[in-house]
Design a protein around this motif. Structure first.
Motif, PDB file in Angstrom:
ATOM      1  N   LYS A  41      -4.790  -3.238  15.112  1.00  0.00           N
ATOM      2  CA  LYS A  41      -6.221  -2.975  15.242  1.00  0.00           C
ATOM      3  C   LYS A  41      -7.069  -4.195  14.892  1.00  0.00           C
ATOM      4  O   LYS A  41      -8.011  -4.521  15.594  1.00  0.00           O
ATOM      5  N   ASN A  42      -6.746  -4.851  13.790  1.00  0.00           N
ATOM      6  CA  ASN A  42      -7.572  -5.930  13.271  1.00  0.00           C
ATOM      7  C   ASN A  42      -6.670  -7.134  12.948  1.00  0.00           C
ATOM      8  O   ASN A  42      -6.021  -7.164  11.910  1.00  0.00           O
ATOM      9  N   LYS A  43      -6.644  -8.128  13.833  1.00  0.00           N
ATOM     10  CA  LYS A  43      -5.781  -9.295  13.633  1.00  0.00           C
ATOM     11  C   LYS A  43      -6.244 -10.158  12.466  1.00  0.00           C
ATOM     12  O   LYS A  43      -5.442 -10.791  11.798  1.00  0.00           O
ATOM     13  N   SER A  44      -7.525 -10.175  12.204  1.00  0.00           N
ATOM     14  CA  SER A  44      -8.042 -10.950  11.084  1.00  0.00           C
ATOM     15  C   SER A  44      -7.538 -10.381   9.759  1.00  0.00           C
ATOM     16  O   SER A  44      -7.123 -11.122   8.870  1.00  0.00           O
ATOM     17  N   LEU A  45      -7.579  -9.078   9.630  1.00  0.00           N
ATOM     18  CA  LEU A  45      -7.078  -8.438   8.413  1.00  0.00           C
ATOM     19  C   LEU A  45      -5.567  -8.603   8.292  1.00  0.00           C
ATOM     20  O   LEU A  45      -5.047  -8.782   7.188  1.00  0.00           O
ATOM     21  N   LEU A  46      -4.869  -8.561   9.418  1.00  0.00           N
ATOM     22  CA  LEU A  46      -3.424  -8.801   9.401  1.00  0.00           C
ATOM     23  C   LEU A  46      -3.119 -10.196   8.867  1.00  0.00           C
ATOM     24  O   LEU A  46      -2.231 -10.369   8.039  1.00  0.00           O
ATOM     25  N   GLY A  47      -3.868 -11.198   9.315  1.00  0.00           N
ATOM     26  CA  GLY A  47      -3.681 -12.555   8.819  1.00  0.00           C
ATOM     27  C   GLY A  47      -3.964 -12.676   7.341  1.00  0.00           C
ATOM     28  O   GLY A  47      -3.240 -13.339   6.600  1.00  0.00           O
ATOM     29  N   THR A  48      -5.020 -12.020   6.884  1.00  0.00           N
ATOM     30  CA  THR A  48      -5.367 -12.058   5.464  1.00  0.00           C
ATOM     31  C   THR A  48      -4.291 -11.405   4.606  1.00  0.00           C
ATOM     32  O   THR A  48      -3.875 -11.959   3.581  1.00  0.00           O
ATOM     33  N   ILE A  49      -3.825 -10.253   5.030  1.00  0.00           N
ATOM     34  CA  ILE A  49      -2.826  -9.525   4.247  1.00  0.00           C
ATOM     35  C   ILE A  49      -1.517 -10.292   4.190  1.00  0.00           C
ATOM     36  O   ILE A  49      -0.950 -10.491   3.116  1.00  0.00           O
ATOM     37  N   THR A  50      -1.021 -10.731   5.331  1.00  0.00           N
ATOM     38  CA  THR A  50       0.270 -11.410   5.326  1.00  0.00           C
ATOM     39  C   THR A  50       0.171 -12.797   4.699  1.00  0.00           C
ATOM     40  O   THR A  50       1.082 -13.219   3.993  1.00  0.00           O
ATOM     41  N   GLY A  51      -0.910 -13.495   4.955  1.00  0.00           N
ATOM     42  CA  GLY A  51      -1.050 -14.845   4.413  1.00  0.00           C
ATOM     43  C   GLY A  51      -1.295 -14.882   2.923  1.00  0.00           C
ATOM     44  O   GLY A  51      -0.657 -15.641   2.199  1.00  0.00           O
ATOM     45  N   LEU A  52      -2.215 -14.034   2.467  1.00  0.00           N
ATOM     46  CA  LEU A  52      -2.622 -14.112   1.063  1.00  0.00           C
ATOM     47  C   LEU A  52      -1.898 -13.128   0.154  1.00  0.00           C
ATOM     48  O   LEU A  52      -1.840 -13.340  -1.057  1.00  0.00           O
ATOM     49  N   LEU A  53      -1.340 -12.062   0.717  1.00  0.00           N
ATOM     50  CA  LEU A  53      -0.633 -11.094  -0.118  1.00  0.00           C
ATOM     51  C   LEU A  53       0.880 -11.184  -0.009  1.00  0.00           C
ATOM     52  O   LEU A  53       1.577 -10.530  -0.772  1.00  0.00           O
ATOM     53  N   PHE A  54       1.394 -11.949   0.955  1.00  0.00           N
ATOM     54  CA  PHE A  54       2.836 -12.137   1.035  1.00  0.00           C
ATOM     55  C   PHE A  54       3.237 -13.599   0.901  1.00  0.00           C
ATOM     56  O   PHE A  54       3.965 -13.976  -0.008  1.00  0.00           O
ATOM     57  N   PHE A  55       2.760 -14.446   1.820  1.00  0.00           N
ATOM     58  CA  PHE A  55       3.206 -15.836   1.817  1.00  0.00           C
ATOM     59  C   PHE A  55       2.741 -16.610   0.586  1.00  0.00           C
ATOM     60  O   PHE A  55       3.485 -17.440   0.060  1.00  0.00           O
ATOM     61  N   LEU A  56       1.534 -16.372   0.118  1.00  0.00           N
ATOM     62  CA  LEU A  56       1.034 -17.086  -1.063  1.00  0.00           C
ATOM     63  C   LEU A  56       1.840 -16.752  -2.325  1.00  0.00           C
ATOM     64  O   LEU A  56       2.326 -17.671  -2.998  1.00  0.00           O
ATOM     65  N   PRO A  57       2.039 -15.461  -2.669  1.00  0.00           N
ATOM     66  CA  PRO A  57       2.853 -15.189  -3.864  1.00  0.00           C
ATOM     67  C   PRO A  57       4.306 -15.651  -3.724  1.00  0.00           C
ATOM     68  O   PRO A  57       4.888 -16.151  -4.690  1.00  0.00           O
ATOM     69  N   VAL A  58       4.876 -15.502  -2.535  1.00  0.00           N
ATOM     70  CA  VAL A  58       6.261 -15.945  -2.343  1.00  0.00           C
ATOM     71  C   VAL A  58       6.353 -17.460  -2.499  1.00  0.00           C
ATOM     72  O   VAL A  58       7.280 -17.970  -3.134  1.00  0.00           O
ATOM     73  N   GLY A  59       5.401 -18.186  -1.950  1.00  0.00           N
ATOM     74  CA  GLY A  59       5.393 -19.636  -2.102  1.00  0.00           C
ATOM     75  C   GLY A  59       5.268 -20.058  -3.557  1.00  0.00           C
ATOM     76  O   GLY A  59       5.964 -20.963  -4.015  1.00  0.00           O
ATOM     77  N   LEU A  60       4.398 -19.383  -4.304  1.00  0.00           N
ATOM     78  CA  LEU A  60       4.237 -19.706  -5.724  1.00  0.00           C
ATOM     79  C   LEU A  60       5.489 -19.359  -6.528  1.00  0.00           C
ATOM     80  O   LEU A  60       5.893 -20.116  -7.420  1.00  0.00           O
ATOM     81  N   ILE A  61       6.115 -18.232  -6.215  1.00  0.00           N
ATOM     82  CA  ILE A  61       7.346 -17.856  -6.908  1.00  0.00           C
ATOM     83  C   ILE A  61       8.458 -18.861  -6.624  1.00  0.00           C
ATOM     84  O   ILE A  61       9.202 -19.252  -7.528  1.00  0.00           O
ATOM     85  N   VAL A  62       8.570 -19.307  -5.392  1.00  0.00           N
ATOM     86  CA  VAL A  62       9.597 -20.284  -5.032  1.00  0.00           C
ATOM     87  C   VAL A  62       9.343 -21.617  -5.740  1.00  0.00           C
ATOM     88  O   VAL A  62      10.274 -22.254  -6.245  1.00  0.00           O
ATOM     89  N   ILE A  63       8.094 -22.046  -5.814  1.00  0.00           N
ATOM     90  CA  ILE A  63       7.775 -23.296  -6.508  1.00  0.00           C
ATOM     91  C   ILE A  63       8.087 -23.174  -8.005  1.00  0.00           C
ATOM     92  O   ILE A  63       8.658 -24.089  -8.601  1.00  0.00           O
ATOM     93  N   ILE A  64       7.730 -22.052  -8.605  1.00  0.00           N
ATOM     94  CA  ILE A  64       8.037 -21.850 -10.026  1.00  0.00           C
ATOM     95  C   ILE A  64       9.544 -21.850 -10.250  1.00  0.00           C
ATOM     96  O   ILE A  64      10.035 -22.442 -11.213  1.00  0.00           O
TER      97      ILE A  64
END
Length: 94
Positions: A37-60
């Motif tokens: 329905k909303n590609k912008s919200l899809l980008g926000t959810i996957t980018g900021l709620l999945f890829f960002l925490p996973v990236g930070l966890i991997v760096i830590i």
């Protein structure tokens, strides 16, 4: 310090920025664009709620060495993936 994990974490942060902030959803594979329905919200959810925490966890995990770090990394990624998957399927798909 594990440099391979550090590079992967930085790459995940880059993908997080591109998908979450710049809304480049073409980087996300495996979803039907007609059903979202909303590609912008899809980008926000996957980018900021999945890829960002996973990236930070991997760096830590690349910087700090502790017992069972591989298990913790896998469990954290699976929990994040499952929660984001359920949210997207319940809220964003027709």
């Amino acid at each position: 310090m594990e440099y391979g994990l550090l590079i992967i974490g930085i790459a995940l942060l880059l993908v997080s920025y591109l998908v979450g902030v710049k809304k480049q959803t073409w980087l996300l594979a495996g979803f039907n664009e007609k059903m979202v329905k909303n590609k912008s919200l899809l980008g926000t959810i996957t980018g900021l709620l999945f890829f960002l925490p996973v990236g930070l966890i991997v760096i830590i995990n690349s910087i700090i060495d502790y017992a069972h770090e591989g298990n913790v990394l896998v469990v954290a990624i699976l929990v994040l993936l499952t929660s984001v998957y359920l949210f997207i399927n319940r809220r964003l798909l027709d």
